[in-house]
Design a protein around this motif. Structure first.
Motif, short mmCIF file in Angstrom:
data_model
loop_
_atom_site.label_atom_id
_atom_site.label_comp_id
_atom_site.label_asym_id
_atom_site.label_seq_id
_atom_site.Cartn_x
_atom_site.Cartn_y
_atom_site.Cartn_z
N ASP A 189 -1.93 -16.94 -2.14
CA ASP A 189 -3.30 -16.68 -2.93
C ASP A 189 -4.58 -17.17 -1.55
OD1 ASP A 189 -1.49 -15.37 -4.53
OD2 ASP A 189 -1.26 -17.17 -6.00
N ASN A 190 -4.71 -17.39 -1.93
CA ASN A 190 -6.15 -18.49 -0.90
C ASN A 190 -6.46 -18.03 0.72
OD1 ASN A 190 -4.37 -19.97 -0.24
ND2 ASN A 190 -5.27 -22.09 -0.32
N VAL A 191 -6.19 -16.96 0.84
CA VAL A 191 -5.64 -16.37 2.15
C VAL A 191 -6.82 -14.77 2.46
CG1 VAL A 191 -5.34 -16.31 4.67
CG2 VAL A 191 -4.16 -17.98 2.85
N ALA A 192 -7.93 -14.38 2.68
CA ALA A 192 -8.00 -13.17 3.08
C ALA A 192 -7.85 -12.64 4.20
CB ALA A 192 -8.91 -12.78 2.80
N ILE A 193 -7.18 -11.27 4.15
CA ILE A 193 -5.84 -11.05 5.85
C ILE A 193 -6.86 -9.59 5.66
CG2 ILE A 193 -4.52 -10.16 6.70
CD1 ILE A 193 -4.08 -12.66 5.72
N TYR A 194 -7.85 -10.06 7.88
CA TYR A 194 -8.88 -8.48 8.02
C TYR A 194 -8.09 -7.88 8.88
CZ TYR A 194 -12.93 -6.05 9.63
OH TYR A 194 -12.86 -4.93 10.20
N ILE A 195 -7.20 -6.72 9.38
CA ILE A 195 -6.65 -6.14 10.23
C ILE A 195 -7.34 -5.33 10.80
CG2 ILE A 195 -4.91 -5.14 11.17
CD1 ILE A 195 -3.43 -7.51 8.73
N ALA A 196 -7.52 -5.59 11.76
CA ALA A 196 -9.18 -5.53 13.23
C ALA A 196 -8.76 -3.77 13.46
CB ALA A 196 -9.02 -6.32 14.21
N ASP A 197 -7.13 -3.74 13.90
CA ASP A 197 -7.12 -2.45 14.15
C ASP A 197 -6.50 -1.50 13.24
OD1 ASP A 197 -5.66 -0.95 16.17
OD2 ASP A 197 -4.09 -0.58 15.29
N TYR A 198 -5.70 -2.15 11.92
CA TYR A 198 -5.79 -0.98 10.81
C TYR A 198 -7.57 -0.67 10.07
CZ TYR A 198 -5.95 0.30 5.96
OH TYR A 198 -5.87 1.40 4.67
N GLU A 199 -8.47 -1.26 10.72
CA GLU A 199 -10.34 -1.61 9.92
C GLU A 199 -11.40 -0.30 10.82
OE1 GLU A 199 -10.86 -1.36 7.07
OE2 GLU A 199 -9.28 -3.33 6.39
#
Length: 199
Positions: free
Chosen positions: A25-35
Motif C-alpha cells: 500500500d505504501n508504494v507508488a509505481i511509475y511505469i516509464a514506458d507505459y506513460e
C-alpha cells in the motif's frame, strides 16, 4: 521522497516485479514506458517533433504508428537516440508531477527499461536490476509480442548488457521462479521501508 529505479533488459520481467511491488500500500509505481506511450499520443510537443524527425507516417489517424517507428529505431542507434531525446524530457516532467502527488508514500518505484541509457539513474536514490537467462528472455518476448528471435536480439543489442547494469545497482532480482522473485521483492521492500525514513 525516495526514488527507486527498477530496470532490466527486455524480457527480464520488470513489469512482473513492478506488479509485485504494487501489492504494498505504501508504494507508488511509475511505469516509464507505459506513460511514454500515453504521452506520445497526447502531447502535441512530442507529436510535432516525431513527425519532423520520422515523417508523416509516424502517426496514422492521429495515433502513433508504433510499428513504423520501431522498425526504424531498432535498426539505427542514432534514430533511437533521437527518439529518446524527444520523449525523455517530457516523461521526466510528467514523472516530477507524479512524485509531488505521491509524496506521502514510503517510496516510488520508477520502472524504466533504459534507466541507465537515458541517465534516469541520476534521479534515483536506489537502483534494482531484474535479470534472467538470455534464452528465458528471448522466449518471453517471442510469446508476448509474437516477435522473431532476430527482432528480439536486435532490441537487446540496443540496451546495456545485464552485467553493466548489475555493477551499478544496489539490489539484484534473478527472475526465473515467481515464488523466489516474490520472496526477494518482499526482502527488498522491508529494507527500503526501513530506509525510507532517512529520505
Amino acid at each position: 521522497m525516495m526514488i527507486v529505479g527498477l530496470t532490466g533488459g527486455i524480457g527480464s520481467g520488470k513489469t512482473t516485479v513492478a506488479k509485485l511491488f504494487s501489492e504494498f500500500d505504501n508504494v507508488a509505481i511509475y511505469i516509464a514506458d507505459y506513460e511514454a506511450k500515453k504521452l506520445m499520443n497526447s502531447s502535441k510537443t512530442i507529436k510535432d517533433k516525431l513527425i519532423k524527425e520520422f515523417g508523416e507516417l509516424a502517426f496514422i489517424n492521429d495515433a502513433l504508428n508504433r510499428k513504423y517507428i520501431a522498425e526504424i529505431v531498432f535498426r539505427d542507434k542514432e534514430k533511437l537516440a533521437k527518439l529518446n531525446a524527444i520523449i525523455h524530457p517530457e516523461v521526466k516532467k510528467h514523472f516530477e508531477k507524479f512524485v509531488k502527488i505521491n509524496n506521502k508514500k514510503n517510496y516510488i518505484i520508477y520502472e524504466n527499461a533504459i534507466l541507465f541509457e537515458t541517465k534516469s539513474n541520476l534521479i534515483c536514490d536506489v537502483i534494482i536490476t531484474v535479470y534472467a537467462d538470455v534464452n528465458t528472455k528471448i522466449q518471453r518476448v517471442i510469446a508476448r509480442d509474437s516477435s522473431t528471435k532476430k527482432e528480439v536480439l536486435n532490441r537487446m543489442k540496443n540496451q546495456w548488457q545485464d552485467c553493466k547494469k548489475i555493477l551499478q545497482s544496489n539490489y539484484i532480482i534473478y527472475n526465473e521462479n515467481l515464488d523466489e522473485t516474490r520472496k526477494r521483492v518482499r526482502e527488498i521492500h522491508n529494507i527500503l521501508t526501513g530506509k525510507a525514513s532517512i529520505f
